[in-house]
Scaffold this motif. Structure first.
Motif, mmCIF file in Angstrom:
data_model
loop_
_atom_site.group_PDB
_atom_site.id
_atom_site.type_symbol
_atom_site.label_atom_id
_atom_site.label_comp_id
_atom_site.label_asym_id
_atom_site.label_seq_id
_atom_site.Cartn_x
_atom_site.Cartn_y
_atom_site.Cartn_z
ATOM 1 N N SER A 2 0.751 -1.142 0.039
ATOM 2 C CA SER A 2 0.205 -0.087 -0.053
ATOM 3 C C SER A 2 0.816 1.158 0.192
ATOM 4 C CB SER A 2 -0.704 0.050 1.279
ATOM 5 O OG SER A 2 -0.209 0.144 2.435
ATOM 6 N N GLU A 3 0.154 2.266 -0.228
ATOM 7 C CA GLU A 3 0.998 3.731 -0.396
ATOM 8 C C GLU A 3 1.633 4.073 1.209
ATOM 9 O OE1 GLU A 3 1.875 5.660 -2.882
ATOM 10 O OE2 GLU A 3 1.014 4.553 -4.431
ATOM 11 N N THR A 4 0.602 3.611 1.902
ATOM 12 C CA THR A 4 0.954 4.008 3.287
ATOM 13 C C THR A 4 2.192 3.270 3.782
ATOM 14 O OG1 THR A 4 -1.405 4.458 4.083
ATOM 15 C CG2 THR A 4 0.209 3.827 5.892
ATOM 16 N N SER A 5 2.373 1.900 3.446
ATOM 17 C CA SER A 5 3.592 1.078 3.785
ATOM 18 C C SER A 5 4.622 1.672 3.054
ATOM 19 C CB SER A 5 3.310 -0.128 3.413
ATOM 20 O OG SER A 5 2.158 -0.791 4.035
ATOM 21 N N ARG A 6 4.379 1.944 1.721
ATOM 22 C CA ARG A 6 5.668 2.575 1.216
ATOM 23 C C ARG A 6 6.365 3.938 1.819
ATOM 24 N NH1 ARG A 6 2.452 1.280 -3.564
ATOM 25 N NH2 ARG A 6 3.230 -0.462 -4.668
ATOM 26 N N CYS A 7 5.403 4.707 2.421
ATOM 27 C CA CYS A 7 5.646 5.959 2.805
ATOM 28 C C CYS A 7 6.364 5.476 4.204
ATOM 29 C CB CYS A 7 4.523 6.843 3.107
ATOM 30 S SG CYS A 7 3.789 7.564 1.397
ATOM 31 N N GLU A 34 6.278 10.179 7.817
ATOM 32 C CA GLU A 34 5.304 9.372 7.142
ATOM 33 C C GLU A 34 4.243 10.196 6.508
ATOM 34 O OE1 GLU A 34 4.356 6.448 9.955
ATOM 35 O OE2 GLU A 34 6.148 5.594 10.039
ATOM 36 N N GLN A 35 3.563 11.081 7.157
ATOM 37 C CA GLN A 35 2.518 12.030 6.959
ATOM 38 C C GLN A 35 3.150 12.849 5.531
ATOM 39 O OE1 GLN A 35 0.446 13.664 10.277
ATOM 40 N NE2 GLN A 35 1.610 12.664 11.547
#
Length: 478
Positions: A2-7, A34-35
């Motif tokens: 996911s995009e969140t995991s990549r970030c 991260e944000q």
């Protein structure tokens, strides 16, 4: 992944490569990074940091941030913005270009709250430009239609459109107009500048003829753009510092003045009154054009009756051939239901599902009178994300009647890009629109954005019903 995991992984990697003096603040810095990376993926840089969160970070953490390829920009009114250094430098170049353009070619940034007379002053300025080719621009079709209506009748030398349409947006996300093929205009007026992000402003600037006069108009108290960084606040500050004669601010509101309860409340919001003071004003309301309903499990019966009445009136108007499309859109503007949320309890998806009882994935089956929003830009059709309209019967099936700068336009509903039912809409998507009455619901939360509340209330021309928790139980973010 996911995009969140990549970030999350990218933020970890960035800290691993940072100096040891930065790594020791890992626990505090990792969530911020991260944000920020997630906002970059969404095209919504910078990351706003509230004043209270900035204070919790402390001086050492703030100093550590600046040892990364980042810029922490402190807001004069409190809080800060966290940027990547590259994007912040791009933003500063854009602002400097705007300041230079306004200074060299008799330009202006005109700011002021709702109802302060910005459009009236624009009309006077345009009288000085009579006969010169002029573009009147706004971010959405509805905002452009309002601008055209306010300045009508327009002489032949003036044209009105959305920014995307004037720049001839293409299907690839670019524009056919630019420095190689500039706009055919000697004067360009842009309304609702608070809604323009930096990328769109840069595209507009690139497409201006070398000597064109640029007049920018906006309300700094409104919400910034949904995606990307806005330019209005930063440009206002830059002009105050470098070219104050190119900045004109209107203070006194004629529509939201001290003579009405709504006007007094809006002015208190602009003056940064505390939550306790705002709630006291709501508690003391009596028979006014602002009514407060304490948030509870069920909606007040009076509000549900008003919403159902509006829905029925829209259906009857859209089915009656005696009402033309202009009249149908005017009926739509009699009531606006707003929420800050898309999803969850009191979010617009839940509210529209409950009140309209239709399948959002089957627009061809939506009944006459269904309010709708365009959900995605379509250069070929001349439609922009946020354009508003209604479903009406057509010769070959239901059609969408969309408000535009040229007046109502019709499309087979199957052509509308990502249509959304919109009896209720988000506060962000309501910018550029107005209604006679507004019902604003504020879901339970620990805090509320001052700009969001201000934007919701100032969509109303006559009356607001506010359905919210007690404001003195919330933190008001600036």
């Amino acid at each position: 992944m996911s995009e969140t995991s990549r970030c999350q992984r990218a933020a970890e990697r960035l800290l691993q490569l940072a100096p040891l003096g930065v790594q020791q603040h890992r626990e505090a810095l990792l969530p911020l990074l991260e944000q920020l990376l997630l906002r970059q993926q969404e095209g919504a840089e910078p990351l706003p940091i509230r004043a209270s969160d900035l204070e919790k970070l402390g001086q050492e953490c703030c100093s550590a941030l600046t040892r990364l390829p980042l810029e922490l920009v402190i807001n004069p009114q409190g809080g800060a913005q966290l940027w990547s250094r590259r994007r912040q430098q791009q933003q500063q170049r854009l602002l400097q270009q705007l300041v230079l353009r306004l200074d060299l070619h008799n330009g202006m940034l005109l700011t002021g709250g709702a109802g302060t007379g910005k459009t009236t002053l624009v009309r006077k300025l345009l009288q000085e430009e009579e006969g010169r080719p002029t573009w009147l621009l706004a971010p959405t079709g509805k905002a452009a239609a309002r601008l055209r209506e306010a300045l009508s009748p327009l002489p032949q030398s003036m044209r009105c459109a959305t920014v995307h349409r004037a720049l001839e947006a293409d299907s690839e996300g670019g524009f056919r107009r630019g420095s190689h093929r500039p706009l055919e205009a000697e004067v360009v007026v842009v309304d609702e500048v608070s809604m323009l992000d930096a990328a769109l402003m840069q595209a507009l600037l690139d497409a201006l003829p070398p000597a064109a006069r640029l007049i920018l108009v906006g309300d700094p108290a409104q919400l910034p753009p949904i995606g990307g960084s806005g330019v209005l606040d930063a440009l206002e500050l830059k002009l105050q510092e470098q070219q104050p004669d190119r900045l004109h601010h209107l203070e006194r509101s004629h529509r939201f003045n001290e003579a009405t309860a709504l006007g007094r409340f809006v002015q208190q919001l602009r003056r940064e009154a505390s939550c306790a003071d705002l709630q006291q004003q709501l508690d003391e309301l009596k028979g006014a054009n602002l009514h407060w309903w304490p948030l509870q499990e069920t909606w007040p019966r009076q509000l549900l009756q008003r919403i159902e009445q509006h829905r029925q009136e829209l259906r009857q108007t859209c089915l009656d051939q005696e009402f033309d499309d202009t009249s149908a859109l005017a009926r739509l503007d009699e009531l606006m239901v707003l929420s800050p949320r898309r999803r969850g309890r009191y979010g617009i998806e839940q509210l529209n599902s409950r009140w309209l009882q239709l399948d959002p994935a089957e627009p061809r089956r939506w009944p006459a009178g269904t309010p709708l929003l365009v959900g995605r830009n379509d250069a070929g059709l001349g439609l922009a994300n946020g354009d508003r309209g209604l479903v009406r019967p057509g010769e070959r099936g239901p059609e969408a009647v969309i408000a535009s700068a040229e007046g109502p336009v019709r499309f087979p509903i199957g052509l509308i890009p990502a249509p959304e039912p919109a009896l209720a809409m988000t506060v962000h998507k309501s910018q550029g629109s107005q209604a006679v009455e507004v019902i604003a619901v504020i879901p339970p939360a620990a805090s509320i954005d001052r700009r969001l509340l201000y934007t919701a209330l100032t969509r109303a021309r006559e009356r607001v019903d506010l359905f919210s928790p007690r404001l003195d139980t919330l933190e008001l973010n600036d």
